[in-house]
Design a protein around this motif. Structure first.
Motif, PDB file in Angstrom:
ATOM      1  N   GLU A  23      -6.240   7.624   4.121  1.00 51.00           N
ATOM      2  CA  GLU A  23      -7.675   7.388   3.899  1.00 51.00           C
ATOM      3  C   GLU A  23      -7.896   6.165   3.010  1.00 51.00           C
ATOM      4  O   GLU A  23      -8.788   5.354   3.272  1.00 51.00           O
ATOM      5  CB  GLU A  23      -8.328   8.619   3.270  1.00 51.00           C
ATOM      6  N   GLU A  24      -7.085   6.005   1.969  1.00 50.30           N
ATOM      7  CA  GLU A  24      -7.224   4.835   1.095  1.00 50.30           C
ATOM      8  C   GLU A  24      -6.967   3.543   1.869  1.00 50.30           C
ATOM      9  O   GLU A  24      -7.686   2.555   1.697  1.00 50.30           O
ATOM     10  CB  GLU A  24      -6.255   4.934  -0.088  1.00 50.30           C
ATOM     11  N   ARG A  25      -5.955   3.563   2.737  1.00 48.38           N
ATOM     12  CA  ARG A  25      -5.682   2.371   3.560  1.00 48.38           C
ATOM     13  C   ARG A  25      -6.860   2.067   4.478  1.00 48.38           C
ATOM     14  O   ARG A  25      -7.243   0.911   4.650  1.00 48.38           O
ATOM     15  CB  ARG A  25      -4.419   2.572   4.400  1.00 48.38           C
ATOM     16  N   GLU A  26      -7.423   3.107   5.096  1.00 46.49           N
ATOM     17  CA  GLU A  26      -8.558   2.909   6.004  1.00 46.49           C
ATOM     18  C   GLU A  26      -9.765   2.350   5.268  1.00 46.49           C
ATOM     19  O   GLU A  26     -10.432   1.433   5.755  1.00 46.49           O
ATOM     20  CB  GLU A  26      -8.917   4.229   6.683  1.00 46.49           C
ATOM     21  N   VAL A  27     -10.046   2.881   4.093  1.00 49.64           N
ATOM     22  CA  VAL A  27     -11.186   2.410   3.301  1.00 49.64           C
ATOM     23  C   VAL A  27     -10.955   0.958   2.873  1.00 49.64           C
ATOM     24  O   VAL A  27     -11.852   0.117   2.978  1.00 49.64           O
ATOM     25  CB  VAL A  27     -11.431   3.324   2.080  1.00 49.64           C
ATOM     26  N   PHE A  28      -9.737   0.669   2.413  1.00 46.67           N
ATOM     27  CA  PHE A  28      -9.416  -0.693   1.987  1.00 46.67           C
ATOM     28  C   PHE A  28      -9.568  -1.669   3.148  1.00 46.67           C
ATOM     29  O   PHE A  28     -10.166  -2.738   3.006  1.00 46.67           O
ATOM     30  CB  PHE A  28      -7.994  -0.754   1.413  1.00 46.67           C
ATOM     31  N   GLU A  29      -9.035  -1.316   4.313  1.00 44.72           N
ATOM     32  CA  GLU A  29      -9.141  -2.182   5.493  1.00 44.72           C
ATOM     33  C   GLU A  29     -10.597  -2.431   5.855  1.00 44.72           C
ATOM     34  O   GLU A  29     -10.999  -3.564   6.126  1.00 44.72           O
ATOM     35  CB  GLU A  29      -8.388  -1.549   6.676  1.00 44.72           C
ATOM     36  N   THR A  68       0.822  -1.210   0.000  1.00 47.38           N
ATOM     37  CA  THR A  68       0.000   0.000   0.000  1.00 47.38           C
ATOM     38  C   THR A  68       0.861   1.266   0.000  1.00 47.38           C
ATOM     39  O   THR A  68       0.349   2.360   0.267  1.00 47.38           O
ATOM     40  CB  THR A  68      -0.967   0.011   1.206  1.00 47.38           C
ATOM     41  N   TRP A 104      -0.187   4.890  -1.052  1.00 47.64           N
ATOM     42  CA  TRP A 104      -1.605   5.107  -0.781  1.00 47.64           C
ATOM     43  C   TRP A 104      -1.717   6.178   0.297  1.00 47.64           C
ATOM     44  O   TRP A 104      -0.842   6.315   1.150  1.00 47.64           O
ATOM     45  CB  TRP A 104      -2.264   3.839  -0.258  1.00 47.64           C
ATOM     46  N   THR A 105      -2.812   6.873   0.277  1.00 47.81           N
ATOM     47  CA  THR A 105      -3.074   7.824   1.356  1.00 47.81           C
ATOM     48  C   THR A 105      -3.576   7.053   2.579  1.00 47.81           C
ATOM     49  O   THR A 105      -4.016   5.896   2.469  1.00 47.81           O
ATOM     50  CB  THR A 105      -4.145   8.851   0.964  1.00 47.81           C
TER      51      THR A 105
END
Length: 151
Positions: free
Chosen positions: A134-140, A128, A131-132
């Motif tokens: 936020e992108e990591r949080e959304v993906f998780e 990742t 990735w931002t």
């Protein structure tokens, strides 16, 4: 289901197949931990099962290992014997059923698992990278939801 949705579902299937193949070959672990997980082989899966049971506060024996790994009891017994011989798990008498032995992680087993967790997290960080947050949080959140939906 529209054409785009079908393509997305097919893409998810391909991604999951690739993850499964890499997990089966222990590609991530070999890359991160060196030969230790490869040497442990399927015994490493036993450590994962025992750790998960301990986290849930459940007792686990060979029968539960067999069920979790989808293998027969003789195969599970052999895998358990290997990690016991290596000093990663010890057997303890089940106080409720004297005929049964419970499996408990040793300090050595916890050490192997700690290195494995760090290796997995390192692989996730690299996968990742760029990735931002936020992108990591959304993906998780989506991946966790997806796994829960698999049942």
């Amino acid at each position: 289901m529209g054409r785009k949705e079908i393509e997305v579902i097919e893409g998810l299937e391909r991604a999951m197949i690739e993850i499964r193949r890499r997990q089966r070959r222990r590609v991530l672990m070999r890359r991160e931990v060196g030969g230790s997980s490869a040497a442990l082989g399927a015994g490493f899966d036993v450590l994962d099962v025992v750790e998960a049971a301990e986290e849930r506060g459940e007792a686990v024996g060979v029968r539960e290992v067999a069920a979790a790994l989808s293998v027969d009891q003789p195969r599970a017994s052999k895998l358990v014997a290997g990690v016991v011989a290596d000093g990663y798990v010890r057997r303890e008498a089940d106080q409720a059923d004297g005929r049964r032995a419970l499996l408990v992680l040793t300090d050595g087993g916890r050490g192997v698992l700690a290195r494995a967790h760090e290796a997995r997290r390192g692989a996730m960080r690299r996968a990742t990278e760029g990735w931002t947050a936020e992108e990591r949080e959304v993906f998780e959140a989506l991946l966790t939801r997806f796994v829960a939906g698999l049942g």
